[in-house]
Design an enzyme around this catalytic site. Structure first.
Site, PDB file in Angstrom:
ATOM      1  N   GLY A  12       0.832  -1.198   0.000  1.00 21.47           N
ATOM      2  CA  GLY A  12       0.000   0.000   0.000  1.00 21.47           C
ATOM      3  C   GLY A  12       0.859   1.237   0.000  1.00 21.47           C
ATOM      4  N   CYS A  13       0.482   2.223  -0.819  1.00 21.21           N
ATOM      5  CA  CYS A  13       1.192   3.498  -0.834  1.00 21.21           C
ATOM      6  C   CYS A  13       0.192   4.617  -0.596  1.00 21.21           C
ATOM      7  CB  CYS A  13       1.933   3.705  -2.158  1.00 21.21           C
ATOM      8  SG  CYS A  13       0.863   3.885  -3.598  1.00 21.21           S
ATOM      9  N   PRO A  14       0.648   5.820  -0.291  1.00 26.45           N
ATOM     10  CA  PRO A  14      -0.263   6.904   0.056  1.00 26.45           C
ATOM     11  C   PRO A  14      -1.318   7.185  -1.002  1.00 26.45           C
ATOM     12  CG  PRO A  14       1.963   7.488   0.664  1.00 26.45           C
ATOM     13  CD  PRO A  14       2.052   6.195  -0.101  1.00 26.45           C
ATOM     14  N   GLY A  16      -2.010   5.074  -3.568  1.00 27.74           N
ATOM     15  CA  GLY A  16      -2.671   3.836  -3.970  1.00 27.74           C
ATOM     16  C   GLY A  16      -2.786   3.683  -5.462  1.00 27.74           C
ATOM     17  N   THR A  20       1.831   0.800  -5.081  1.00 26.01           N
ATOM     18  CA  THR A  20       1.124  -0.366  -4.542  1.00 26.01           C
ATOM     19  C   THR A  20       1.209  -1.549  -5.491  1.00 26.01           C
ATOM     20  OG1 THR A  20      -0.416   1.084  -3.371  1.00 26.01           O
ATOM     21  CG2 THR A  20      -1.118  -1.194  -3.729  1.00 26.01           C
TER      22      THR A  20
END
Length: 684
Positions: A12-14, A16, A20
């Site tokens: 998950g990344c900020p 998304g 991700t």
């Protein structure tokens, strides 16, 4: 019956959007190299996809968490696990190391959280990374409100810049409704940011104080205009985005404090804690603190805004360079997000102030520069793979073409795979390109009233043609520089190939510097001799059978010394240091007595493979199955080929080690020529 997987993972990344799914793909490829099954759960902007079930979690051998947002890691309590930021898993090599480390990790049966193992090895930066994850969890939830609200507000301007004002001549009812909806979405930005920072720290109970803290941050301390005293019916000065961050962290840690305070209450009061005690006391404490710090926070916020405005008024060149470099240095990472969030903050102030105000002009100009800087890097790669197609692999070419779409829609992360292969000089090239686009955007007076969308928002851009021109100039300059670099790299590889001794006539195709193109001579093991094998990638003279070494470091020193003696490298100490640096990141010991040590250093003249067989085993070399290393297949690669030959050789050797027949044959072979022949067959 639930399917069983060797590895389970969550990414998950900020935003998304890119990191991700890049991490997901890298983990899946790395697992396939090792002959392992894997299931990767993604936490993107559309929510959780490919969700892990409790049965799958329970059956898995190990867990990899690669995320900069909360992925509910408590589910993995007691499982062998590694937890890192998502950027640490976007390359196949890095993802492979994470899988190896997860398999080598020892589960903590007493763990109360899946992050316990990482916490036990707590380094100073680990706490910073946790803070970053909490912040990015808030940012990821906030961005969708910013995008939706900003774009709707921008679209309302299609009917006129004052079309939302019922007293204006260009008033339009539908435009006014769009402006209202967009304004509400934008006003939710800070409360959502605060609430989900808090939720990342204190989980669900922290949402209530988090939302309250966010609302206080945008409303400020209400004061009566008549009495000058605190008055619920009065008005206050908000302290905005910065206040939302402070409120989020405050709310989260207050919940953790309350959990400790109420820990001794009887278990049958758990329901009361959740619905009464936590929300009541946390909201009271957080609310009082937020109102108490309102004055200083307003001062800080106004000071920051004044600084940004002063930087804007200092001139387009210094501001544009600052924005461009920030957006391109980590392409979607914290520095990029700092520039982007600053832009959305100023844009929000401008939209609230209204068209024609200095705040509106400053906010939309800053947003225009930020958007241009974020659009350019992926387009630079697209230009380069088209203009210099022969200098790129087919995989890079395909990725560059896809980046046309990503760049045009303001998704910077598409350029990351290109930068990770050659951080120097690709990162500076991207920074220069983005800075050029930002500077030109500011000089040409472009104003963008939407926080995202790329070229999709061109209809509402003031100075759209100039904006596109600025982006194209940055793209072309960067594309030319990137192509020139790849041409230089390609020319050097071709010169290296030309300098190598010609292969025997029996070799059907020429030897290339990249392993995918290597066509080593196929040799029947029963007839192999050193002269025949000499035409292959692995030479019998670089295979050392029946050796006895004291430990892992001695084995790597033996390989380093012999590499210099063979002319493969020119500095044994530097080569050994590169081997040990890689081992410090995680053991290269695999299973069944095999290890794949690898070194990337300028001390290596040409990509090579050396083999050390130690039938009695190498003491002190950790492996995934704890079996002693008896065969080390060492990869030696020049630094310049770190993203090409290195990964290709490593992937082929790793894949070969998943074959039981190959491992058995390598173990049984005692003749260097036979060992070389076996490995050469797998490097075709």
């Amino acid at each position: 019956m639930a399917e069983k997987y060797d590895i389970i993972a969550a990414t998950g990344c900020p935003t998304g959007i890119a990191h991700t799914f890049m991490a997901k793909e890298a983990l899946e490829k790395a697992a396939a190299e090792r002959g392992l099954t894997i299931k990767v759960e993604t936490h993107g902007q559309v929510g959780i996809e490919n969700a892990l079930t409790p049965a799958e979690i329970a059956a898995a051998r190990a867990v990899v968490v690669a995320a900069d947002k909360d992925v509910n890691a408590e589910r993995f309590a007691g499982k062998p696990m590694v937890s890192v930021g998502v950027s640490r898993a976007i390359s196949q090599e890095a993802a492979g190391r994470l899988i190896d480390d997860a398999l080598a990790a020892k589960a903590d049966p007493n763990a109360v959280a899946a992050v316990a193992q990482e916490a036990l090895s707590a380094e100073k930066e680990s706490f910073g990374h946790q803070l970053y994850k909490h912040l990015m969890n808030g940012v990821s939830h906030m961005l969708v409100f910013v995008v939706a609200g900003g774009v709707l507000t921008a679209v309302s301007f299609l009917w006129g810049i004052t079309s939302f004002d019922s007293t204006a001549s260009d008033y339009n009812t539908f435009a006014a409704m769009l402006k209202t909806i967009g304004g509400i979405a934008m006003n939710l930005m800070v409360p959502v940011l605060s609430a989900y920072i808090a939720e990342s720290i204190g989980k669900r109970p922290a949402l209530v104080p988090g939302f309250v803290a966010g609302m206080i941050a945008i409303q400020g301390l209400p004061v009566s205009a008549e009495t000058g005293l605190i008055d619920a019916g009065g008005s206050g000065v908000g302290f905005g985005f910065l206040g939302g961050i402070v409120g989020g962290f405050l709310s989260g840690y207050v919940i953790l404090l309350l959990e400790k305070i109420f820990a001794k209450l009887p278990a049958n009061l758990n329901g009361l804690k959740a619905i009464f005690l936590y929300p009541l006391f946390s909201t009271l404490i957080v609310g009082l603190v937020m109102l108490g710090i309102s004055g200083p926070m307003v001062t800080i916020n106004n000071g920051m805004m004044d600084f940004l405005r002063s930087l804007q008024h200092a001139g387009a060149i210094p501001l544009g360079i600052a924005i461009g470099c920030m957006c391109a240095v980590d392409m979607g990472g914290p520095v990029n997000k700092a520039a982007y969030v600053t832009g959305t903050m100023l844009l929000g102030v401008g939209l609230e102030a209204g068209v024609g105000t200095s705040e509106y002009a400053d906010g939309t100009a800053f947003m225009a520069a930020v958007s241009a800087a974020c659009i350019v890097p992926p387009l630079v790669t697209s230009f380069a793979v088209i203009a210099g197609k022969k200098y790129f692999s087919q995989e890079d070419h395909d990725a560059g073409i896809v980046n046309i779409i990503l760049g045009c829609t303001h998704i910077t992360e598409g350029a990351i795979p290109f930068m990770t292969k050659n951080i120097w000089p690709v990162m500076p090239i991207m920074m220069v390109s983005s800075a050029i686009a930002s500077v030109l955007t500011l000089l040409l007076g472009v104003h963008v009233p939407a926080p995202h969308g790329g070229f999709l928002v061109l209809p509402v851009v003031d100075g759209g043609l100039q904006w596109v021109l600025a982006i194209l100039v940055g793209t072309v300059v960067g594309g030319i520089l990137f192509t020139a670099f790849k041409k230089h790299e390609w020319t050097r590889e071709q010169a290296s190939i030309s300098a190598e001794p010609a292969a025997p006539a029996s070799v059907a195709e020429p030897v290339s510097a990249e392993v995918d193109s290597v066509k080593p001579q196929q040799v029947d093991e029963t007839k192999a001799d050193e002269a025949e094998v000499a035409g292959g990638f692995v030479k019998a003279s670089n295979v050392f059978c029946d050796q006895k070494v004291d430990d892992r470091d001695a084995a790597l020193k033996f390989i380093s010394d012999n590499a210099v003696a063979a002319g493969i490298a020119d500095d044994a100490d530097a080569l050994l240091a590169a081997f040990l640096k890689r081992e410090a990141e995680g053991t290269t010991g695999m299973v069944d007595g095999f290890a794949i040590p690898h070194a990337k250093t300028d001390a290596v003249k040409q990509a090579s493979v050396m083999v050390l067989k130690a039938p009695e085993g190498v003491p002190g070399w950790d492996t995934m199955d704890e079996a002693p290393v008896t065969c080390a297949i060492a990869l030696l690669v020049p630094e310049a080929e770190a993203g090409t030959s290195h990964l290709q050789i490593l992937s082929k050797v790793a894949m070969a080690l998943t074959d039981d027949d190959f491992r058995a044959a390598c173990k049984d072979a005692t003749d260097p020529a036979a060992v070389a022949s076996l490995i050469n067959e797998r490097l075709v």
